[in-house]
Design a protein around this motif. Sequence first.
Motif, mmCIF file in Angstrom:
data_model
loop_
_atom_site.group_PDB
_atom_site.id
_atom_site.type_symbol
_atom_site.label_atom_id
_atom_site.label_comp_id
_atom_site.label_asym_id
_atom_site.label_seq_id
_atom_site.Cartn_x
_atom_site.Cartn_y
_atom_site.Cartn_z
ATOM 1 N N LEU A 18 -3.887 6.635 -3.091
ATOM 2 C CA LEU A 18 -2.547 6.392 -3.605
ATOM 3 C C LEU A 18 -1.780 7.676 -3.819
ATOM 4 O O LEU A 18 -0.552 7.683 -3.796
ATOM 5 N N GLY A 55 -13.317 -0.733 3.635
ATOM 6 C CA GLY A 55 -12.529 0.463 3.391
ATOM 7 C C GLY A 55 -12.888 1.103 2.069
ATOM 8 O O GLY A 55 -13.731 0.608 1.314
ATOM 9 N N ARG A 99 -12.397 13.340 3.688
ATOM 10 C CA ARG A 99 -12.211 12.398 4.795
ATOM 11 C C ARG A 99 -13.103 12.741 5.979
ATOM 12 O O ARG A 99 -13.553 11.852 6.696
ATOM 13 N N GLU A 142 -11.785 3.252 6.909
ATOM 14 C CA GLU A 142 -10.386 3.180 6.490
ATOM 15 C C GLU A 142 -10.299 3.685 5.050
ATOM 16 O O GLU A 142 -11.009 3.190 4.172
ATOM 17 N N HIS A 147 -6.209 -5.243 2.300
ATOM 18 C CA HIS A 147 -7.531 -5.045 2.904
ATOM 19 C C HIS A 147 -8.059 -6.289 3.603
ATOM 20 O O HIS A 147 -9.176 -6.273 4.125
ATOM 21 N N PRO A 197 0.793 -1.224 0.000
ATOM 22 C CA PRO A 197 0.000 0.000 0.000
ATOM 23 C C PRO A 197 0.829 1.279 0.000
ATOM 24 O O PRO A 197 0.390 2.287 -0.504
ATOM 25 N N ALA A 198 2.020 1.260 0.571
ATOM 26 C CA ALA A 198 2.794 2.492 0.701
ATOM 27 C C ALA A 198 4.058 2.451 -0.149
ATOM 28 O O ALA A 198 5.137 2.737 0.327
ATOM 29 N N ALA A 245 -10.803 2.716 -1.242
ATOM 30 C CA ALA A 245 -9.516 2.836 -1.924
ATOM 31 C C ALA A 245 -9.706 3.719 -3.147
ATOM 32 O O ALA A 245 -10.591 3.460 -3.966
ATOM 33 N N ARG A 249 -7.714 4.624 1.827
ATOM 34 C CA ARG A 249 -6.392 4.565 1.209
ATOM 35 C C ARG A 249 -6.436 5.363 -0.084
ATOM 36 O O ARG A 249 -7.155 5.020 -1.008
ATOM 37 N N GLU A 262 -6.773 11.653 -3.949
ATOM 38 C CA GLU A 262 -7.569 12.387 -2.968
ATOM 39 C C GLU A 262 -7.293 13.878 -3.119
ATOM 40 O O GLU A 262 -6.134 14.298 -3.124
#
Length: 168
Positions: free
Chosen positions: A165, A141, A154, A161, A58, A8-9, A143, A163, A147
Amino acid sequence: MCSGLAPPADPGLSELISSRIRDIPDYPQPGIVFKDITPLLADGPAFAAVVAALAAGHGEIHKVVGIEARGFIFGAPVACCLQAGFVPVRKEGKLPAEAHSDTDAFGPGERVLIVDDVLATGGTAAAAASLVRRTGAEVAGLAVLLELGFLGGRGRLPGLEIRALLTV
């Protein structure tokens, strides 16, 4: 399942995404900068990396919701990666037939991942999460590719949750 799901990161992923998103100034109106994702979609390896990153981390997912219309583009391959079902969700008024605000696409206890291209104000994601929860399913969550942090989406999604990218 997608081979080699990206973590994810992945620090290089943000740079890759940024390099494949084109800014279109003053569209659809003056002062707005439209984020054009078509160069990203046209780059097979970049698109695959994004799909893998959206799918990763996830836990067990039973269904993936793709929010109209660009969420369909990302949600369907994420569902394939996760070997999960895919449920397209549209805003009311987008089809000529009667709209339904309930669905039988989710079962009680199913874990559902919501996927979209952009988190802006959070209203559409909140509506999708509400729809999923009303069926007794769990929202695992949200994804998103991108954003728009300055819009505060948010804040409309407490306890979810999220996420993204890339955040701009």
